[in-house]
Enzyme design. Structure first.
Site, mmCIF file in Angstrom:
data_model
loop_
_atom_site.group_PDB
_atom_site.id
_atom_site.type_symbol
_atom_site.label_atom_id
_atom_site.label_comp_id
_atom_site.label_asym_id
_atom_site.label_seq_id
_atom_site.Cartn_x
_atom_site.Cartn_y
_atom_site.Cartn_z
ATOM 1 C CB THR A 52 -0.932 0.018 1.232
ATOM 2 O OG1 THR A 52 -0.152 -0.154 2.429
ATOM 3 C CG2 THR A 52 -1.968 -1.085 1.146
ATOM 4 C CE1 TYR A 53 4.938 1.205 3.492
ATOM 5 C CE2 TYR A 53 7.027 0.892 2.364
ATOM 6 C CZ TYR A 53 6.279 0.849 3.517
ATOM 7 O OH TYR A 53 6.869 0.461 4.695
ATOM 8 C CB THR A 54 3.131 5.997 -2.996
ATOM 9 O OG1 THR A 54 3.856 4.890 -3.536
ATOM 10 C CG2 THR A 54 4.072 6.849 -2.183
ATOM 11 N N GLY A 65 0.141 2.043 -3.981
ATOM 12 C CA GLY A 65 0.529 1.054 -4.986
ATOM 13 C C GLY A 65 1.575 1.536 -5.962
#
Length: 356
Positions: free
Chosen positions: A61-63, A65
């Site tokens: 889920t960082y940024t 995707g």
């Protein structure tokens, strides 16, 4: 003696070789308001790998995707040379109760999504990202082992979990012949040393490499914060989203204690002709049990500055000053067990040497 990115270290009790500084890809993408655009992120990737760096850290889920998608795009040409670490358990779709958590359904769906976003057929290192206190450990461990047996994941690890749960999981994995955890990712820096109470000693005893995140204390140890910045905080999830400095204030990182630590870091940096960030990273690089701190640069200049930590040699007196200003209380039972009284009643005047 100076290190280099291609002076590789073994990760935990595995044969996996990783660079002594990992490149965090949470800055790949601007969806969170303070990351790097695609072309800038590409420069970070290229410079890091050009110098022999091979260890990348991201999450599903960082940024939103973008982190995984950009990392997968950049890694395509040299995929087999790189160690891509990602994480599962954070909520991927708000409103869907099973799109987050540590359970098997969340685990498999997250891994499949990461494989697509990274454009690869396997993940080198998969972390359980955040402990949720709900899923039986046997379900987690068997699910991780199934992914390894399927070849979708090569190694498994854990982040942000209590030391007693990690050690319990490692013991169960060993007894049942399941894939062991080879690393623990935890916040660790001169302003956050509480991992020294249990997590790091546990990791050293149980064969897990320690991979610190936020080794610069959210930027506080770079020396760019002042005491008047303490008045800038807003809400953590609202108006601070596009202002990293205000967000760090809201998260409670800008305190008198932490600023005092940053002051000593600046003093040592001045003595060495280095930057405060380099000194703080050098301390983490050489801390017992640590394999590879994660750096999170947003610009090539920040990356070059962080990589300069590999060349920093801290003197014993400088280390002592840094350790003294950042010291934590050991707490119970650690303080009692380390006391002169306990040493006297258990060992007296005996001299006992521990070897090996």
């Amino acid at each position: 003696m100076a290190l280099t990115l291609d002076t590789y270290r073994l990760l935990g009790r595995s044969g996996l070789r990783v660079s002594p500084l990992a490149l965090g890809a949470a800055t790949f993408g601007t969806e969170w308001g303070w990351g790097a655009e695609r072309d800038e992120a590409r420069k970070l990737f290229d410079r890091y790998t050009e110098l022999g760096g091979n260890f990348f850290d991201t999450a599903s889920t960082y940024t939103n995707g973008s982190s995984e998608r950009l990392l997968g795009e950049f890694a395509r040409g040299d995929r087999d040379k790189l160690v891509l670490a990602t994480k599962y358990s954070t909520l991927r779709r708000p409103g869907d109760p099973n799109s987050g958590g540590t359970h098997r359904k969340s685990m498999l769906a997250s891994v499949e999504g990461s494989l697509r976003q990274l454009n690869t057929d396997h993940i080198d290192l998969l972390y359980l990202n955040i402990w949720d206190f709900r899923t039986p450990v046997e379900e987690i461990l068997r699910g991780l082992d199934d992914l390894v047996r399927l070849g979708k994941v090569l190694y498994v690890a854990i982040s942000s979990a209590p030391a007693w749960q990690v050690s319990r999981m490692q013991a169960i994995a060993d007894l049942r012949g399941w894939s062991p955890l080879i690393a623990v990712e935890t916040e660790y820096s001169l302003i956050e040393r509480t991992a020294e109470r249990d997590l790091i000693p546990m990791a050293r005893e149980m064969g897990l490499g320690v991979v610190p995140f936020s080794p610069l204390g959210g930027g506080v140890l770079t020396g760019k914060y002042r005491r008047e910045d303490r008045d800038r905080a807003g809400s953590v999830a609202g108006e601070t989203a596009n202002d990293r400095k205000s967000l760090n204030v809201a998260l409670g990182w800008v305190t008198d204690r932490n600023l005092a630590i940053a002051d000593v870091v600046k003093e040592v940096a001045s003595e060495l002709g280095r930057t405060p960030a380099q000194v703080a990273l050098a301390w983490a690089l050489n801390a017992p049990g640590v394999t590879a701190p994660i750096i999170g640069a947003r610009t090539p200049a920040q990356l070059e500055d962080n990589l300069g930590a590999l060349e920093v040699d801290l003197t014993p007196s400088q280390l002592a000053r840094l350790d003294e200003v950042s010291a934590i209380e050991l707490g119970n039972p650690h303080a009692t067990l380390a006391s002169d009284h306990i040493r006297t009643v258990t060992s007296g005047d005996m001299k006992i040497e521990i070897r090996g």
